[in-house]
Scaffold this active site. Structure first.
Site, PDB file in Angstrom:
ATOM      1  N   HIS A 409       0.810  -1.217   0.000  1.00  0.00           N
ATOM      2  CA  HIS A 409       0.000   0.000   0.000  1.00  0.00           C
ATOM      3  C   HIS A 409       0.847   1.273   0.000  1.00  0.00           C
ATOM      4  O   HIS A 409       0.322   2.372  -0.174  1.00  0.00           O
ATOM      5  CB  HIS A 409      -0.934   0.003   1.217  1.00  0.00           C
ATOM      6  CG  HIS A 409      -2.291   0.566   0.925  1.00  0.00           C
ATOM      7  ND1 HIS A 409      -2.548   1.381  -0.157  1.00  0.00           N
ATOM      8  CD2 HIS A 409      -3.469   0.439   1.579  1.00  0.00           C
ATOM      9  CE1 HIS A 409      -3.816   1.730  -0.159  1.00  0.00           C
ATOM     10  NE2 HIS A 409      -4.410   1.168   0.891  1.00  0.00           N
ATOM     11  N   ASP A 413      -1.845   2.244  -4.868  1.00  0.00           N
ATOM     12  CA  ASP A 413      -3.063   2.769  -4.258  1.00  0.00           C
ATOM     13  C   ASP A 413      -4.185   1.736  -4.331  1.00  0.00           C
ATOM     14  O   ASP A 413      -4.214   0.882  -5.231  1.00  0.00           O
ATOM     15  CB  ASP A 413      -3.498   4.052  -4.962  1.00  0.00           C
ATOM     16  CG  ASP A 413      -2.503   5.192  -4.764  1.00  0.00           C
ATOM     17  OD1 ASP A 413      -1.793   5.167  -3.730  1.00  0.00           O
ATOM     18  OD2 ASP A 413      -2.439   6.081  -5.628  1.00  0.00           O
TER      19      ASP A 413
END
Length: 437
Positions: A409, A413
Site C-alpha cells: 500500500h 493505491d
C-alpha cells in the site's frame, strides 16, 4: 601426512556468508576426491561442497544451522600420501574392502537436518510385546507386592495405558499411587505412552519434539518476517466466473494435449496478468525501500509459489510476456520439478517482478497472501466451486473462483489495486480477449 584446510568457497554474486545446512561426513570418516562434504545454502539455493583431496576428516568447522563467512574454515582433512591415496582410490573403484564400505547415500537436506536433532524414542525390544515389556520392566523396578491403592481416576488411566497398578511404585500417602507415579513409570518403561490392547484413543500424551528452524525453513521464516515487517499489506478479494475459460481450457486440452501437453488454469491466468499489467505497470514492480526507489518493469517475470518437501520455494518463469500458453505450462512444470527435486539453481529462483500463489483444490474461499519482498503485488488463486448464480433473471450453475490478491500500500493505491484485479477478472470471464491485441 599433512592437514588440508577447506575454506568456505566464494559462491559469487557478492555473497559474504552462507548457512551450513547439513554435514555429509563425520569426524574420523575417510573421504575420497569429489565426495560431497557438506550442504550450504545461500538465499534459497542449496550448494554441495565437494572434497578436493583424499584423506580422513579431523575437524568440522560448525554445526548445522550456523552461518559461516565466505573464506572461513569449513573442514580439515588429514591428507593421505599420494601413492597411498591413488592405490586406495583404485581399490575403491574396483573392489571395495569389506572393512571400508562406501559412504551411505545422503538423505535430503530437510530430512537430515530434522533427524539429526529429533528426540530418540526408546521403545520396548521388538517381539516382546509393548505391554509385556512394560510389565517386565516394572517387575525389576517395583519393590512392593501389596495390593495397590489408587483413586478411580488413576485406575481408569492405568487401564487405558494397559498398566497393572501393582507394578507401579507408589509415592502418595499410605502407599497411594498418584498420576505422577504413573507418569514416572511410563517414562522409565518407554519414552511415550504405549498403546494397550484396549481403547487408548483418550490416553494422555506427553511426547514432544524440538525441530530446529534451519536451512530452507529458516530462509522462509526470515523472508516472511521481513515482508510483513516492512510491507503494509492491502488485500483485495474479487469473485470471478471461470465457466467460459474452463470450457476453453477443456477444449484446448482435447485438441492439443497429445502434441503440446495439458494446460491448467495457471498459464491462462499468467496470460491475463501479462495483459493487465500493461494497463497497471505499477503492480509489476520492485520497491527498494532503503533507497526509496520503485522500479517498474516491462518484462513480466512471474514467480510461482511452489510447495516442496523442504518448504515453500518460488521458481520464476522469466519473460512470461514472450511465451504462449503451452510454453508457460512447460516452464511451470519444469521449474516445479526442479524445485521439488532440489535441482533449481539460483537464477531460476530469483528475479521475479510479481508472484502467483495457489493451493489448487485446497485453495479455500479467501486467502491473504504475503507479498514476495521486494515485489509490490501477489495474485492468489482460490479453489473453483460450482454453485447457483443469477444470470439474465435465471438461476444457473456456474464455476466460480475468488482472486485474493495483496499489494504494497506504500506504492500501489487501493483504487489501482482494485482496477488491476477487475482487469484480470474481465480477461478471465471473456477468454477470447486473451488473444486479441
Amino acid at each position: 601426512m599433512s592437514v588440508h584446510v577447506i575454506k568456505m568457497p566464494d559462491i559469487g554474486e557478492g555473497i559474504t556468508e552462507v548457512e551450513l545446512v547439513a554435514w555429509r561426513v563425520t569426524l574420523g570418516e575417510r573421504v575420497v576426491e569429489d565426495q560431497v562434504l557438506a550442504d550450504v545454502m545461500t538465499d534459497k539455493a542449496t550448494v554441495e561442497i565437494p572434497s578436493p583431496v583424499v584423506g580422513r576428516v579431523v575437524s568440522l568447522g560448525g554445526e548445522p544451522g550456523q552461518v559461516l563467512a565466505v573464506g572461513g574454515e569449513l573442514i580439515r582433512i588429514e591428507v593421505e600420501e599420494a601413492e597411498h591415496a591413488s592405490a586406495a582410490a583404485t581399490a575403491l573403484v574396483q573392489t571395495p574392502a569389506p572393512s571400508m564400505p562406501a559412504p551411505p547415500t545422503p538423505a535430503p537436506v530437510a530430512a537430515s537436518s530434522s533427524e539429526a536433532h529429533a528426540p530418540k524414542l526408546v521403545m520396548p525390544a521388538p517381539g516382546s510385546g509393548s505391554v509385556l515389556a512394560m510389565r517386565q520392566a516394572a517387575t525389576n523396578l517395583s519393590t512392593a507386592s501389596t495390593a495397590p491403592t489408587a483413586s478411580p481416576a488413576v485406575r481408569r488411566r492405568a487401564h487405558q495405558l494397559g498398566i497393572e497398578l501393582q507394578n507401579v511404585p507408589a509415592s502418595g500417602a499410605d502407599g497411594r499411587i498418584t498420576h505422577e507415579d504413573l507418569d514416572a513409570y511410563v517414562t522409565r518403561c518407554s519414552s511415550s505412552p504405549v498403546a494397550s490392547t484396549g481403547d487408548n484413543r483418550y490416553a494422555e500424551r506427553h511426547d514432544e519434539a524440538a525441530i530446529p528452524v534451519i536451512g530452507l525453513r529458516r530462509k522462509i521464516a526470515q523472508k516472511m518476517q521481513e515482508a510483513k515487517r516492512r510491507i503494509p499489506h492491502f488485500t483485495y478479494v474479487e469473485e470471478c466466473d471461470v465457466t467460459e475459460i474452463e470450457a476453453l481450457r477443456a477444449h484446448l486440452n482435447t485438441r492439443w494435449a497429445g502434441e503440446r501437453g495439458r494446460l491448467t488454469l495457471l498459464p491462462l491466468l499468467m496470460r491475463a496478468m501479462v495483459l493487465a499489467l500493461r494497463e497497471y505497470p505499477q503492480c509489476n514492480a520492485r520497491f527498494d525501500d532503503d533507497a526509496g526507489v520503485v522500479t517498474r518493469y516491462g518484462a513480466v517475470h512471474i514467480g510461482i509459489a511452489t510447495q516442496t518437501a523442504a518448504g515453500l520455494m518460488v521458481p520464476v518463469v522469466h519473460h512470461a510476456e514472450a511465451r504462449d500458453l503451452w510454453s508457460n505450462a512447460a516452464e511451470i512444470s519444469r521449474l516445479a520439478e526442479a524445485a521439488r527435486a532440489g535441482r533449481a539453481v539460483r537464477a531460476e529462483l530469483s528475479g521475479s517482478t510479481i508472484t502467483v500463489t495457489s493451493l489448487g483444490a485446497l485453495g479455500g474461499l479467501v486467502s491473504t497472501p504475503v507479498i514476495n519482498h521486494p515485489e509490490v503485488a501477489i495474485v492468489g488463486v482460490n479453489r473453483i466451486i460450482e454453485r447457483p448464480v443469477v444470470r439474465d433473471n435465471l438461476v444457473v450453475a456456474r464455476k466460480m473462483m475468488n482472486l485474493s490478491s495483496s499489494f504494497d500500500h506504500r506504492v500501489v493505491d487501493g483504487l489501482d489495486a482494485a482496477e488491476f484485479v477487475q482487469a484480470l477478472r474481465a480477461y478471465l470471464e471473456s477468454p477470447a480477449t486473451l488473444f486479441v491485441e
